[in-house]
Design a protein around this motif. Structure first.
Motif, PDB file in Angstrom:
ATOM      1  N   TYR A 151      23.280  30.967  17.603  1.00  0.00           N
ATOM      2  CA  TYR A 151      24.440  30.584  16.780  1.00  0.00           C
ATOM      3  C   TYR A 151      24.021  30.037  15.416  1.00  0.00           C
ATOM      4  CZ  TYR A 151      23.349  25.810  18.146  1.00  0.00           C
ATOM      5  OH  TYR A 151      22.708  24.612  18.339  1.00  0.00           O
ATOM      6  N   ASP A 152      22.753  29.596  15.295  1.00  0.00           N
ATOM      7  CA  ASP A 152      22.344  29.095  13.974  1.00  0.00           C
ATOM      8  C   ASP A 152      21.544  30.117  13.164  1.00  0.00           C
ATOM      9  OD1 ASP A 152      19.988  28.894  15.395  1.00  0.00           O
ATOM     10  OD2 ASP A 152      19.892  26.699  15.334  1.00  0.00           O
ATOM     11  N   ASP A 153      21.526  31.380  13.614  1.00  0.00           N
ATOM     12  CA  ASP A 153      20.999  32.490  12.802  1.00  0.00           C
ATOM     13  C   ASP A 153      22.193  33.190  12.145  1.00  0.00           C
ATOM     14  OD1 ASP A 153      18.155  32.695  13.470  1.00  0.00           O
ATOM     15  OD2 ASP A 153      18.735  33.478  15.434  1.00  0.00           O
ATOM     16  N   ASP A 154      22.112  33.476  10.862  1.00  0.00           N
ATOM     17  CA  ASP A 154      23.052  34.412  10.237  1.00  0.00           C
ATOM     18  C   ASP A 154      22.286  35.197   9.185  1.00  0.00           C
ATOM     19  OD1 ASP A 154      22.933  32.853   7.960  1.00  0.00           O
ATOM     20  OD2 ASP A 154      25.043  32.256   7.973  1.00  0.00           O
ATOM     21  N   PHE A 204      21.589  28.001  10.000  1.00  0.00           N
ATOM     22  CA  PHE A 204      22.975  27.817   9.572  1.00  0.00           C
ATOM     23  C   PHE A 204      23.480  26.581  10.309  1.00  0.00           C
ATOM     24  CE2 PHE A 204      27.429  28.784  11.002  1.00  0.00           C
ATOM     25  CZ  PHE A 204      28.037  28.412   9.802  1.00  0.00           C
ATOM     26  N   SER A 205      23.936  25.540   9.566  1.00  0.00           N
ATOM     27  CA  SER A 205      24.280  24.288  10.240  1.00  0.00           C
ATOM     28  C   SER A 205      25.781  24.028  10.298  1.00  0.00           C
ATOM     29  CB  SER A 205      23.546  23.115   9.574  1.00  0.00           C
ATOM     30  OG  SER A 205      23.836  23.098   8.208  1.00  0.00           O
ATOM     31  N   GLY A 206      26.597  25.004   9.893  1.00  0.00           N
ATOM     32  CA  GLY A 206      28.048  24.838  10.036  1.00  0.00           C
ATOM     33  C   GLY A 206      28.771  24.977   8.703  1.00  0.00           C
ATOM     34  N   CYS A 207      30.122  24.920   8.791  1.00  0.00           N
ATOM     35  CA  CYS A 207      30.949  25.077   7.584  1.00  0.00           C
ATOM     36  C   CYS A 207      31.619  23.756   7.221  1.00  0.00           C
ATOM     37  CB  CYS A 207      32.050  26.098   7.842  1.00  0.00           C
ATOM     38  SG  CYS A 207      31.496  27.776   7.735  1.00  0.00           S
ATOM     39  N   GLU A 208      31.647  23.449   5.946  1.00  0.00           N
ATOM     40  CA  GLU A 208      32.423  22.298   5.454  1.00  0.00           C
ATOM     41  C   GLU A 208      33.281  22.799   4.310  1.00  0.00           C
ATOM     42  OE1 GLU A 208      29.858  19.073   4.141  1.00  0.00           O
ATOM     43  OE2 GLU A 208      28.753  19.257   6.035  1.00  0.00           O
TER      44      GLU A 208
END
Ligand code: CAA
Length: 396
Positions: free
Chosen positions: A51-54, A380-384
């Motif tokens: 989930y933290d690969d993009d 990838f650590s998430g969206c803000e």
């Protein structure tokens, strides 16, 4: 081809996600004879992103490794192109995020190219043109990064995969010189991804016919040297075997001799695709790394076996469609550069997923089985506020 005359690839580096699904597990779950996957399609394992690969984190990881191994200062890079067909954003290019993560100079042209699986290849020929146009320009970086997913239970499921390859392009390449030989374009709907569709729409059999048409159109334009290695865009290895069979017919190689020609001149380049799966824009470059790693493994002390003057054909196909055929020749320092590749080791170090874990990941669950102790990498650590965030971490 005189290896000294051409701009080309100074070095290349890969990022392969740290987890994979063996195709035996998929065959059992889908009630399919595993021989269809192993023999009919030619795949054995597929890389599954966590989930933290993009596209951005994978591309930045390949780029970080490229900079470290090549010793080239990111401030010397004047052009950065990212080829991808699985971007997360329709306006902000992945290249701009990677540019920032890698600390590349502000005096740099930065953009994405989308043309299905051929995006990075169009990036490479653009980078070669850019370097050739002005002798004060030193380095361009081209990154191919893709997550190739068709969905649970789809026909394309066994050909999924993920990964990224970064190329350093220079006017005095230490790895190989490149020359464009032929190009082909023809608008077709063989594989496409309408906006808001989670997965591509693919007409499997038609897409193979379109690939073949493009390959024949390009190879018919040249006088083919049978002694070269042939490196193809590889959605799955069996397709490449079929295409090469047709290219053998153009060369006048008899039906009896075609298998042997494929084994010698093509099959080493399929080694990684059989264990990673399709990586769209990165697939040609994984095939090239496979071909070069194979040469390195089989080097003897005899200097003649360094293959310095031996050529290769590189064929890239992008659905939609567009294709480029290039000629490449290994440079004097290829052995020193290729020693850094280590893709074979990266593949061995991956964690094995069960079918249940794979299906949870595809349904969006945050499951992580990466086997990468001590890896320093971007995630990838998430969206803000709808902005995608990335971190450089040291995985413990
Ligand atoms: N033992 C051995 N072989 C078996 C078998 C068994 N038990 N069962 C089936 N096979 C063989 C079949 O005979 C067939 O071989 P041939 O092609 O030589 O006839 C092969 O396995 C595949 O079988 P099917 O054709 O029945 O497979 P399918 O309908 O499930 O589809 C596919 C296969 C078309 C590759 C599908 O996986 C797909 O759609 N993939 C995505 C599209 C794709 O990769 N297209 C490539 C060109 S487009 C491109 O290049 C861009 C890109 O990257 C996407």
């Amino acid at each position: 081809m005189n290896k000294m005359d051409y701009v080309g690839i100074d070095h290349m580096a890969a990022y392969i996600p740290g987890q994979f699904l063996p195709l035996e597990s998929l065959a059992i779950a889908r009630n399919i004879d595993v021989k269809k996957y192993h023999e009919g399609i030619g795949v054995r394992e597929m890389s599954i992103p966590s989930y933290d690969d993009d596209v951005v984190s994978m591309g930045a990881n390949a780029g970080l490794r490229l900079l470290r191994e090549s010793g080239i200062d990111p401030k010397e890079i004047g052009l950065l192109i990212v080829g991808t067909e699985s971007s997360e954003d329709r306006a902000k290019p992945d290249a701009s995020l990677i540019h920032s993560l890698l600390g590349i100079s502000e005096s740099c042209r930065v953009f994405n190219i989308t043309h299905a699986c051929a995006g990075a290849n169009y990036g490479l020929v653009s980078a070669i043109d850019w370097l050739s146009a002005d002798s004060s320009r030193n380095y361009a970086m081209v990154i191919a990064s893709d997550i190739a997913m068709y969905g649970v239970g789809s026909a394309g499921e066994p050909t999924q995969g993920a990964g990224a390859v970064a190329l350093m392009v220079s006017r005095s390449p230490r790895l190989l010189g490149i020359k464009e030989l032929a190009t082909f374009s023809n608008s077709v709907y063989d594989f496409w991804r309408p906006i808001r569709e989670p997965f591509p729409i693919v007409k499997g059999v038609y897409s193979v016919q379109c690939y073949l048409k493009a390959a024949l159109a390009c190879f018919k334009k040249i006088s083919i040297d049978q002694n070269y290695d042939f490196v193809y865009h590889t959605p799955y290895p069996k397709l490449v075997e079929k295409i090469h069979h047709e290219i053998c017919s153009l060369m006048g190689i008899s039906l009896d001799e075609r298998s042997a020609h494929y084994q010698e001149k093509v099959s080493p380049s399929n080694e990684f695709s059989a264990k990673i799966g399709n990586t769209y824009t990165a697939s040609l470059w994984f095939a090239l790394m496979g071909c070069i790693e194979f040469k390195l493994k089989n080097l003897t002390k005899d200097l003649d076996s360094k293959d310095e003057n031996k050529g290769m054909y590189l064929f890239s196909y992008g659905s939609g469609s567009g294709a480029i055929l290039m000629e490449a020749a290994l440079s004097n320092y290829w052995v020193e550069m290729a020693k850094h590749f280590n893709c074979a080791d990266d593949l061995i170090n991956r964690a094995t997923l069960t079918i249940e874990e794979y299906e949870k990941i595809l349904s969006g669950e945050k499951l992580q089985k990466n086997n990468e102790p001590g890896a320093v990498k971007f995630i990838f650590s998430g969206c803000e506020n709808h902005q995608r965030k990335y971190e450089l971490i040291n995985r413990q």
